[in-house]
Each structure stands twice: as structure tokens, then as C-alpha cells.
Design a protein around this motif. Structure first.
Motif, PDB file in Angstrom:
ATOM      1  N   GLU A 605      40.117  32.742  41.739  1.00 22.45           N
ATOM      2  CA  GLU A 605      40.485  33.845  43.138  1.00 22.45           C
ATOM      3  C   GLU A 605      42.141  33.996  43.178  1.00 22.45           C
ATOM      4  OE1 GLU A 605      39.412  37.111  44.182  1.00 22.45           O
ATOM      5  OE2 GLU A 605      37.305  36.145  44.421  1.00 22.45           O
ATOM      6  N   THR A 606      42.640  34.927  42.636  1.00 20.60           N
ATOM      7  CA  THR A 606      44.093  34.588  43.324  1.00 20.60           C
ATOM      8  C   THR A 606      44.046  35.367  44.918  1.00 20.60           C
ATOM      9  OG1 THR A 606      43.853  37.601  42.508  1.00 20.60           O
ATOM     10  CG2 THR A 606      44.638  35.450  41.346  1.00 20.60           C
ATOM     11  N   ALA A 607      45.400  35.370  45.521  1.00 19.71           N
ATOM     12  CA  ALA A 607      45.306  35.177  47.174  1.00 19.71           C
ATOM     13  C   ALA A 607      45.261  37.550  46.352  1.00 19.71           C
ATOM     14  CB  ALA A 607      46.793  35.692  47.387  1.00 19.71           C
ATOM     15  N   VAL A 614      50.746  32.963  48.370  1.00 23.92           N
ATOM     16  CA  VAL A 614      50.639  32.922  46.915  1.00 23.92           C
ATOM     17  C   VAL A 614      50.148  31.048  47.310  1.00 23.92           C
ATOM     18  CG1 VAL A 614      50.688  32.559  44.696  1.00 23.92           C
ATOM     19  CG2 VAL A 614      51.355  35.243  46.125  1.00 23.92           C
ATOM     20  N   GLY A 617      51.948  27.514  42.603  1.00 28.52           N
ATOM     21  CA  GLY A 617      51.818  28.036  40.865  1.00 28.52           C
ATOM     22  C   GLY A 617      50.565  28.851  40.708  1.00 28.52           C
ATOM     23  N   LYS A 618      49.771  28.903  41.662  1.00 36.35           N
ATOM     24  CA  LYS A 618      48.567  29.373  41.584  1.00 36.35           C
ATOM     25  C   LYS A 618      48.891  31.146  40.868  1.00 36.35           C
ATOM     26  CE  LYS A 618      44.666  27.200  42.475  1.00 36.35           C
ATOM     27  NZ  LYS A 618      43.374  27.300  42.488  1.00 36.35           N
ATOM     28  N   GLY A 619      47.976  32.361  40.815  1.00 38.30           N
ATOM     29  CA  GLY A 619      47.834  33.473  40.875  1.00 38.30           C
ATOM     30  C   GLY A 619      47.964  34.294  39.857  1.00 38.30           C
ATOM     31  N   GLY A 620      46.487  34.853  39.703  1.00 40.64           N
ATOM     32  CA  GLY A 620      46.744  35.486  38.257  1.00 40.64           C
ATOM     33  C   GLY A 620      46.414  36.654  38.756  1.00 40.64           C
ATOM     34  N   ASP A 621      45.409  37.521  39.187  1.00 42.07           N
ATOM     35  CA  ASP A 621      45.706  39.346  39.918  1.00 42.07           C
ATOM     36  C   ASP A 621      44.628  39.009  40.451  1.00 42.07           C
ATOM     37  OD1 ASP A 621      45.471  38.117  36.084  1.00 42.07           O
ATOM     38  OD2 ASP A 621      43.051  39.365  37.440  1.00 42.07           O
ATOM     39  N   ALA A 622      44.185  40.043  41.326  1.00 41.62           N
ATOM     40  CA  ALA A 622      43.376  39.983  42.334  1.00 41.62           C
ATOM     41  C   ALA A 622      42.529  41.239  41.898  1.00 41.62           C
ATOM     42  CB  ALA A 622      43.913  40.823  43.452  1.00 41.62           C
TER      43      ALA A 622
ATOM     44  N   ARG B  15      36.823  39.790  38.922  1.00 40.53           N
ATOM     45  CA  ARG B  15      37.666  39.458  39.899  1.00 40.53           C
ATOM     46  C   ARG B  15      38.856  39.820  38.709  1.00 40.53           C
ATOM     47  NH1 ARG B  15      35.292  36.292  43.276  1.00 40.53           N
ATOM     48  NH2 ARG B  15      33.576  35.220  41.874  1.00 40.53           N
ATOM     49  N   SER B  16      39.511  40.235  38.042  1.00 38.12           N
ATOM     50  CA  SER B  16      40.753  40.358  37.323  1.00 38.12           C
ATOM     51  C   SER B  16      40.679  42.077  37.606  1.00 38.12           C
ATOM     52  CB  SER B  16      40.820  40.415  35.831  1.00 38.12           C
ATOM     53  OG  SER B  16      41.610  40.856  35.467  1.00 38.12           O
ATOM     54  N   ARG B  17      42.350  41.950  37.808  1.00 39.69           N
ATOM     55  CA  ARG B  17      42.798  43.951  37.807  1.00 39.69           C
ATOM     56  C   ARG B  17      43.977  43.860  37.301  1.00 39.69           C
ATOM     57  NH1 ARG B  17      46.223  47.027  41.527  1.00 39.69           N
ATOM     58  NH2 ARG B  17      46.932  45.383  42.233  1.00 39.69           N
ATOM     59  N   VAL B  18      44.856  42.948  37.036  1.00 41.25           N
ATOM     60  CA  VAL B  18      45.945  42.916  36.047  1.00 41.25           C
ATOM     61  C   VAL B  18      45.093  43.248  34.573  1.00 41.25           C
ATOM     62  CG1 VAL B  18      47.957  41.863  35.793  1.00 41.25           C
ATOM     63  CG2 VAL B  18      47.606  42.366  38.101  1.00 41.25           C
ATOM     64  N   ASN B  19      44.913  41.542  34.731  1.00 39.32           N
ATOM     65  CA  ASN B  19      44.434  41.654  33.710  1.00 39.32           C
ATOM     66  C   ASN B  19      43.365  42.726  31.959  1.00 39.32           C
ATOM     67  OD1 ASN B  19      45.647  38.919  31.926  1.00 39.32           O
ATOM     68  ND2 ASN B  19      45.120  38.186  34.109  1.00 39.32           N
ATOM     69  N   PRO B  66      45.863  34.809  32.944  1.00 42.37           N
ATOM     70  CA  PRO B  66      46.514  34.216  33.954  1.00 42.37           C
ATOM     71  C   PRO B  66      47.151  33.526  33.929  1.00 42.37           C
ATOM     72  CG  PRO B  66      44.197  34.060  34.356  1.00 42.37           C
ATOM     73  CD  PRO B  66      44.771  34.753  32.656  1.00 42.37           C
ATOM     74  N   ILE B  67      48.034  32.316  34.272  1.00 41.57           N
ATOM     75  CA  ILE B  67      48.580  31.475  34.716  1.00 41.57           C
ATOM     76  C   ILE B  67      47.619  30.782  35.803  1.00 41.57           C
ATOM     77  CG2 ILE B  67      50.807  29.801  35.749  1.00 41.57           C
ATOM     78  CD1 ILE B  67      51.097  31.408  33.186  1.00 41.57           C
ATOM     79  N   TYR B  68      47.218  29.837  35.534  1.00 39.54           N
ATOM     80  CA  TYR B  68      46.316  29.282  36.648  1.00 39.54           C
ATOM     81  C   TYR B  68      47.476  27.806  35.993  1.00 39.54           C
ATOM     82  CZ  TYR B  68      42.182  32.323  36.254  1.00 39.54           C
ATOM     83  OH  TYR B  68      42.073  33.306  36.665  1.00 39.54           O
ATOM     84  N   SER B 107      50.500  36.549  33.397  1.00 46.78           N
ATOM     85  CA  SER B 107      50.665  36.943  34.507  1.00 46.78           C
ATOM     86  C   SER B 107      50.330  35.974  35.655  1.00 46.78           C
ATOM     87  CB  SER B 107      49.273  38.164  35.058  1.00 46.78           C
ATOM     88  OG  SER B 107      47.986  37.566  34.960  1.00 46.78           O
ATOM     89  N   ALA B 108      51.264  36.472  37.152  1.00 44.35           N
ATOM     90  CA  ALA B 108      51.091  35.208  37.775  1.00 44.35           C
ATOM     91  C   ALA B 108      50.953  35.901  39.594  1.00 44.35           C
ATOM     92  CB  ALA B 108      52.787  34.391  37.496  1.00 44.35           C
ATOM     93  N   GLY B 109      50.623  35.554  39.913  1.00 47.58           N
ATOM     94  CA  GLY B 109      50.266  36.009  41.629  1.00 47.58           C
ATOM     95  C   GLY B 109      52.250  35.949  41.914  1.00 47.58           C
ATOM     96  N   GLY B 110      52.612  34.936  41.996  1.00 50.23           N
ATOM     97  CA  GLY B 110      53.707  35.183  42.474  1.00 50.23           C
ATOM     98  C   GLY B 110      55.129  35.695  42.251  1.00 50.23           C
ATOM     99  N   ALA B 152      51.249  39.740  40.554  1.00 47.36           N
ATOM    100  CA  ALA B 152      49.301  40.266  40.238  1.00 47.36           C
ATOM    101  C   ALA B 152      49.140  40.717  41.284  1.00 47.36           C
ATOM    102  CB  ALA B 152      49.213  39.722  39.478  1.00 47.36           C
ATOM    103  N   VAL B 153      49.510  40.279  42.252  1.00 47.03           N
ATOM    104  CA  VAL B 153      48.611  40.195  43.872  1.00 47.03           C
ATOM    105  C   VAL B 153      48.829  41.519  44.494  1.00 47.03           C
ATOM    106  CG1 VAL B 153      47.796  39.805  46.442  1.00 47.03           C
ATOM    107  CG2 VAL B 153      48.317  37.725  44.384  1.00 47.03           C
TER     108      VAL B 153
END
Lengths: 622, 181
Positions: A605-607, A614, A617-622, B15-19, B66-68, B107-110, B152-153
Motif C-alpha cells: 500500500e503506497t502512501a 513516503v 525507498g518505497k512507493g508504487g502507486d496508490a 490497490r494500483s492506480r498508476v500501473n 512498482p519500485i518496492y 513507478s515510484a511513490g517519491g 505515483a502517490v
């Protein structure tokens, strides 16, 4: 046999055999000692043992039938090198050395040859018991000893066949069974003999299976036992009728049936009769021992025992060393095999009847054989004392020998047993299948499984299927009570055996665990879960999420299973507790489908908007 | 022959939006096959032979995830371990993938500024993707400039649509590069 005699024999056996076992002397010696005590030499409770001997000899016949049954050609083939090479060298070497000794002692050569061969035999019961107690059965030393014993079992047949030749015309007359063919010309007799052997071979292959199936369908155990006895006795009768040895005939019948799926059942049915009758045989041998011979000729008997055991140890040790056993293993195996076995009593008895041994030689040999059996436990005790020091010689950090590939007994080969069993078989695990339904067996026959007919609730059947040496018992029978009985019986008789069992439901699973099962699997659970997971996927839930929901459900169900274990007794409170647990689980799974993550996958679960920071190093997509 | 094979690797698609949006942008492209690893192997029991057949049959590879923790999801690592075998992807006789372009689409959250030496993550995205680049290199696969969707957030709907169209154009270009169309 009069009733009083029967009581005396049975009482003597029941009293003396357990005592002998306690003293580490083995049951054969127990019977012999009991025989001596009730015989004319001591108490004189029983007189001429000849009539008893006649009945008891069926014990020998049955023993050879069982030897034949155990002789699966595949097993023999896999050990052929050691069995024929080592076993042959041992028997011939010992027989030659002992025979020369007897010859030098003034025994005529035919009797010396036969005495040598008889003395080369070892006692299967004593050797296997001694090796099992030391945990050596599966080591190289154990395998080698077993091969030697196997060859000796085989060698009995030609040795018995040799007897009439050695005994010459007069002896053969005495030993031969009254043949029904006596008046017929030679070629007819020969033809009849061949026909009888062929009848055993062909009949064993073709007729017994349908007959067994027919009888197995009645599910009446005593009829099966009756049929097994009938088979052995009829074979013995047929062979006697054509003038051949009954023992040879039943041995052949055993070999023919060794590949049959009814082998374990036959073994278990014949085993008690064989045990009792053989016990009776040893009792009568004991009763026949002339104690005056012992007291009069202590020195002779002692020299004879010492010479026989000494020669056997030297020859065996040399042969085993030649087989590249370590000194320690070779010595241990040689000591274990150094006594003369129970087969020798049979052979000495036959030689006496045939006039090959006179009464004095027969009596001395019987005494020497019996006393040689007493020496083995003592020699092994001495070895232990001596070998504990040598133990240190082993290099430190040496890896333990790789255990033999897993051995599994599978009870029940229906819908569950087939899947579990085939998985093990495909992995090369040695699986012995016991199935109680003759029709099921027949329908699976074309697929080439190794299946055995039998009721796994019986401890003796489990034993003959190898439960004492097996690693695991897998119980996949479909009847609740049957499964429970099998687990209870197996746990009681084979404390070291691992047990995996198929349970009908939760309550049954608790009962099986209480009965001692190491692993219990509820038969419908995994399938039901798969059905649920598959249904979620059809509803559009992504595969991995559906699978995780199934795992989550299973984990919670396991918690319920564990926590409700103590509550099986009181059904009212159990119902309440179960309902509370179920509602808890449903709440969790419902939440999972909503906002809050209960699958433990917050990491993906991304932020969110509520959690703007964030993680590193984490974060994909919400 | 599939000109472009897209390995789509996301454990929680819902849960994915971007991907999900990026993937949807490829849906109607001819010669582009999206292969969803978590949907195909929910039990992580990867059929290496089947995967190798897919790879042999494609002209270019897109690895979308996504980047984990500065890497990809767990199943992607399992896939590398089992599918990119010696003798197939590298080593003696391992030339099955040589020459096929590799495009990482992550995709990256930051935001882009967090992937800087002085940023929160201390390393640039190029540096973080080095293990993937090294993997491609060992397999003889020409490394393409990665397609990165940052932030991505917080990405607004219009920006996400732009990203999706940009992704579509990258994949179309890749398809043209391998002679797909």
C-alpha cells in the motif's frame, strides 16, 4: 496329543520363553530349555516325543512357506551380489571347515559333510534381534548379515535334497514319505513329480488370485485363515504324494505367491501357526536332549561348541573382510552370525531319521547347536565392552551414514490414498500399500501399483508389511472408526513410527491426534478452500489476492481448530465458541475486501492522502 | 512472434492506480502482449519452460512494476532466478535473449527530487535500477532508457493520463524498433 500333554507343553512355553527373552537368550533357547525341563531327563512330564514331533514338523513346513513368501525375486535380485557371493562363500567355507573337523574327529564322510552344512546355518531370529537391538539393521554390517541369512534360507532346500544321496539306499528308504506312486514305472513317477511341481507353479499364478478375491469379498477373516492353511497343507500333501519333500513344495508355493498382493495377509495368517508349531518343534527337540550325554561328556561337548563357534567366527570374519567391511563391522557381524541356527535342529532331526547320524552324534550335535546359541549374547556383550574404547578411533566430524530411502506403509488406496501415495511414489519413496477392498485392488491392478490385500487394523498385518522398520504410516482409509483403530493400534505396537492420518472432520481430527497421529489432515479442507479461492477468481478477484484470502482463511481456521480443541466435550459451549470464532473470521475477511488491509500486505500500500510521507525507498502507486 | 512482451508484475492490482492505468493504455496495441505474473503464478510456482518459450518468441521485453524497497516485487526476483537460466539467457549457449531490447517501466511513490544524492533516497533512479541493467547486460539485451513514473502517490488525473500516453508512445516506438510495425 492328550489334553494333559497339551497343557504341559503350552505352560512350559508360556513360562520359559518370556524368561529366556528377559535374559537376552532368545525364544528358541527358551523353548529348548522348557523342553529339557519337561522332558524325561528332568521332570519326566512328557514321555516319547515322537508323536508331538510329527505335528510340530508342520511348523518347519510353514516356516519354509514363509521363507518363500519373503523371497521377492526383485529383492533377491537387488542383493544378488552379496547374497550369492558372500552367502555362498560363508556357507561353503564354514561347511568345509566344520566338515573337515568332524572328519578328523572320526565321523564318516557323508555324516561329516551333512554335519558341516547343518553347522554353517545361523539363527535368523538371534542375528536379526541382536542387530536390531544395536540399531545396525540398516548399516552395511546389517545388510551383509541379512544377505548371509537369506542365502542360508535358500541353501536349506538343496541341503535337504542332498540328504537322501548322502544317506545312501538304506537311509533313503527310511526318510522317504510313503509314495502313492511306489508301484508305478520310473518314467510315470518322474512325470507325476514334474506335473506336481508345475501344478504348484501354474496353480499359484493363475488360480489363487481369483480364489483369494472370492474369499476376501466375504470379509470373514477365519475363512481366509482356513484357506491359507489349506493352501499350505494341500501343497505339502501333494508333494508327499509324489515322494518329494513337503518343505520343498511349500517353499516353492511361497515363492510363487511372493509377488501376490495377498502376501502380507498370508504371512500374518500363517505366522501364529508357524510360531506355535515351531515352538512345539523346539520343545520336542529339548525334550529329546539326552542330559546324560552332557554330564558324561562335558569336555567333548564343550570342545565341540568351542570349535564350531570358533571356526565360524574365523571363516565369517575373513569373508566379511574380503567384502571390504571395516574390521569392527566385520567382527561384529561375524560374532552375530557365529551361532548355529534353528534350521540345524531340523536338519539334524532329518539326518537322524535317515540313519545318517547315529543317536550319539545326533545328540551331541543337538547339544552343541543349543549351547552355541547361548554363546552369542555373551560374545556380543564382550564385544560391547571391548568396542566402546575403539569407538574413539572414528574420525571426528564424520557424517552419519545416509539413512535408507524413506519407507512408507499406506493404508487405504482410494481417492485420498491414491493422490498422497502417488506423490510419494513419484518421489521414489518405497510405498507398501494395504487395501481392504478386493474389488478396488482388482480395478487398480492394470495400473501397475504394488498393492497388498489386508486389513490395516491388524497389528500383525502392519508388522508383516514392515511397520517395525518403516519411517511412516499414512492412513487414508475412508471410514472414521477404521482410521482411528489403525492409528491407535499402530501407535501402541510401533511407538517409533510416524503416523499421518486422514480425518473426516474436526472432531475426528482431535481424536486422531489424541490417538497419537503426528499429522492429521482434514480430508475436505484443502479441496473446499481451493473451491472457494477458485470462485473468488471467477468473481473477478485477481489470482494472487484470491490465493492470499484463502491462506488467511486457512490460518484463522487453524487458530479456531487449536483453540476449540479443549472444548470438544461440552457441545453447548463449543457451539457458542465456534460461532464467536466464525463471526470473528467473517469480520476480518469482510474488512479485507474494504479499506483496511488485513491480508498483511500494507507493504504494497503506497502512501495514501492520509499518510503523505513516503517511506524510504518505497512507493508504487496508490 | 510477439514483437513486445510486457512483464506486468504487481501483487495487489486493485490497490494500483498508476500501473493499472499504464497497462490499460497498452490494451489495444497490436503486437504487444501483457503477461501478468501474479495472475499467472499466484502460488509462485513458475513454469520456467513456458516462460522461456514466451521470451524466445518476443522481439523486445518491457518489465513493468512498482519500485518496492529499491527493487521489484518478490515474484519478479523469483522469475529472474528461475527463468533466466544459464544456457538459456547467459553462459555457454545462452543466447536466446541476445539483441532483444529491455525496457524497465517503473513507478515510484517519491517525486523525482527524492531520487537525488541530496534527496530522501540518496540515489538516482538510474543507480537504483543498476541490478536490472546488469541483468539485461549479462543476457546481451540492449538497455533502454527506463520509463519512470514519479510521484505515483500525488499524481493528478491529467498528469496520469499524460504519463499513460507517453508510456504508450514508448512501447509503440519499441515495437517499431524491433520491426513489429
Amino acid at each position: 496329543m492328550p489334553l494333559a500333554d497339551a497343557v504341559i507343553y503350552l505352560a512350559a512355553a508360556v513360562l520359559s520363553v518370556p524368561i529366556a527373552r528377559q535374559l537376552g537368550l532368545g525364544s528358541v533357547l527358551g523353548y529348548l530349555i522348557a523342553g529339557v525341563v519337561i522332558g524325561p531327563g528332568v521332570l519326566g512330564l512328557v514321555g516319547e516325543a515322537q508323536s508331538v514331533r510329527h505335528v510340530a514338523e508342520f511348523g518347519v513346513v510353514m516356516m519354509l512357506f514363509l521363507v518363500g513368501l519373503e523371497l521377492r525375486p526383485a529383492r533377491l535380485w537387488s542383493l544378488k551380489g552379496t547374497v550369492f557371493g558372500l552367502g555362498g562363500a560363508q556357507v561353503l567355507g564354514c561347511a568345509a571347515a566344520l566338515g573337515l573337523g568332524l572328519l578328523a574327529w572320526g565321523v564318516p564322510w557323508p555324516a561329516a559333510v551333512f554335519g558341516g552344512l547343518a553347522g554353517a546355518m545361523s539363527s535368523t531370529a538371534i542375528v536379526l534381534q541382536a542387530l536390531a537391538e544395536k540399531g545396525l539393521l540398516r548399516t552395511r554390517a546389517g545388510e551383509v548379515s541379512f544377505s548371509v541369512l537369506l542365502f542360508q534360507d535358500l541353501a536349506v532346500i538343496p541341503i535337504m535334497a542332498l540328504l537322501p544321496l548322502l544317506a545312501g539306499g538304506a537311509g533313503a528308504e527310511a526318510s522317504a514319505h510313503p509314495s502313492a506312486l511306489a508301484g508305478l514305472p520310473g518314467w510315470v513317477q518322474a512325470l507325476a513329480t514334474l506335473a506336481a511341481v508345475a501344478a504348484i507353479g501354474i496353480g499359484g499364478r493363475l488360480l489363487t488370485r481369483p480364489a483369494f478375491r472370492f474369499i476376501a469379498r466375504t470379509r470373514l477373516r477365519e475363512i481366509f485363515t482356513a484357506f491359507a492353511l489349506l493352501l499350505v497343507l494341500a501343497t505339502a500333501l501333494l508333494m508327499s504324494a509324489v515322494g518329494l519333500s513337503a518343505a520343498l513344495g511349500t517353499f516353492l508355493a511361497g515363492v510363487v505367491l511372493a509377488d501376490s498382493e495377498f502376501r502380507h495377509e498370508l504371512e500374518s495368517d500363517i505366522e501364529p501357526f508357524k510360531g506355535l508349531l515351531l515352538g512345539l518343534f523346539f520343545l520336542s527337540v529339548g525334550a529329546g536332549i539326552d542330559l546324560h550325554l552332557l554330564t558324561d561328556q562335558v569336555a567333548t561337548v564343550a570342545a565341540l561348541v568351542g570349535a564350531i563357534v570358533g571356526i565360524k567366527i574365523v571363516v565369517l570374519g575373513a569373508v566379511l573382510r574380503a567384502m571390504r567391511l571395516t574390521g569392527r563391522d566385520a567382527l561384529l557381524s561375524a560374532l552375530a552370525l557365529s551361532q548355529v541356527g534353528e534350521f540345524a535342529f531340523v536338519l539334524i532331526g532329518l539326518a537322524g531319521q535317515a540313519g545318517l547320524f547315529d543317536a550319539r552324534l545326533g545328540g551331541l550335535m543337538t547339544l552343541a547347536v543349543a549351547l552355541s546359541m547361548v554363546t552369542t549374547p555373551l560374545l556380543l556383550l564382550a564385544f560391547d565392552h571391548f568396542a566402546t574404547d575403539k569407538e574413539q578411533e572414528r574420525p571426528q566430524g564424520e557424517l552419519p551414514s545416509i539413512p535408507a530411502g524413506g519407507r512408507v506403509i499406506l493404508a487405504g488406496f482410494g481417492r485420498v490414498g491414491q493422490i498422497g501415495g502417488r506423490l510419494l511414489m513419484a518421489r521414489g519413496v518405497n510405498v507398501t500399500v494395504l487395501e481392504h477392498d478386493a474389488d478396488q485392488l482388482e480395478s487398480l491392478r492394470p495400473f501397475g501399483f504394488s498393492l497388498h490385500y489386508g486389513d490395516a487394523r491388524r497389528a500383525d498385518l502392519l508388522a508383516s508389511a514392515g511397520a517395525a522398520e518403516a519411517d511412516l504410516l499414512m492412513v487414508a482409509t475412508d471410514d472414521k472408526e477404521t482410521t482411528l483403530t489403525i492409528v491407535e493400534t499402530a501407535r501402541r505396537h510401533f511407538p517409533g513410527l510416524k503416523i499421518a492420518a486422514r480425518a473426516f472432520d474436526r472432531v475426528h481430527a482431535y481424536a486422531l491426534e489424541d490417538a497419537g497421529a503426528n499429522l492429521v489432515v482434514r480430508e475436505t479442507f484443502a479441496g473446499a478452500l481451493d473451491l472457494g479461492v477458485g470462485a473468488l477468481r471467477l468473481l473477478g478477484v485477481p489470482a494472487y489476492e484470491a490465493r492470499r484470502a484463502g491462506h488467511l482463511f486457512a490460518r484463522h481456521d487453524q487458530e479456531i481448530y487449536d483453540s476449540l480443541r479443549t472444548m470438544t466435550g461440552d457441545s453447548a459451549s463449543w457451539g457458542l465458541a465456534f460461532r464467536a470464532k466464525r463471526e470473528h473470521l467473517e469480520r476480518i475477511l469482510k474488512q479485507e475486501a474494504g479499506e483496511h488491509d488485513t491480508l498483511g500486505d500494507d507493504g504494497w500500500e503506497t502512501a495514501t492522502a492520509a499518510q503523505p510521507c513516503v517511506p524510504p525507498g518505497k512507493g508504487g502507486d496508490a | 512472434m510477439t514483437p513486445v512482451l510486457v512483464l506486468f508484475v504487481h501483487p495487489a492490482l486493485r490497490r494500483s492506480r498508476v500501473n493499472r492505468t499504464l497497462r490499460a493504455a497498452l490494451a489495444d496495441l497490436d503486437g504487444v502482449r501483457v503477461h501478468d505474473l501474479y495472475e499467472t503464478y499466484p502460488d509462485f510456482f513458475i513454469d520456467a519452460a513456458a516462460e522461456q518459450a514466451l521470451l524466445s518468441d518476443c522481439g523486445a521485453l518491457v518489465v513493468q512494476h512498482p519500485i518496492y524497497w529499491y527493487s521489484g516485487p518478490a515474484l519478479l526476483k523469483e522469475w529472474f532466478d528461475l527463468v533466466l537460466e544459464r544456457g538459456f539467457a547467459y553462459g555457454p549457449g545462452g543466447r536466446a535473449l541476445a539483441g532483444k531490447p529491455w525496457l524497465s517501466a517503473v513507478s515510484a511513490g517519491g517525486g523525482a527530487d527524492s531520487y537525488q544524492p541530496e534527496g530522501l533516497n540518496h540515489f538516482t533512479m538510474d543507480e537504483i535500477l543498476r541490478p536490472f541493467q546488469a541483468t539485461a547486460a549479462l543476457c546481451g539485451m540492449p538497455w533502454q532508457a527506463p520509463f519512470v513514473t514519479h510521484d505515483a502517490v500525488g499524481l493528478g488525473a491529467p498528469a496520469l493520463q499524460q504519463a499513460a500516453q507517453a508510456y504508450r508512445r514508448r512501447v509503440e516506438a519499441l515495437r517499431g524498433q524491433v520491426g513489429g510495425e
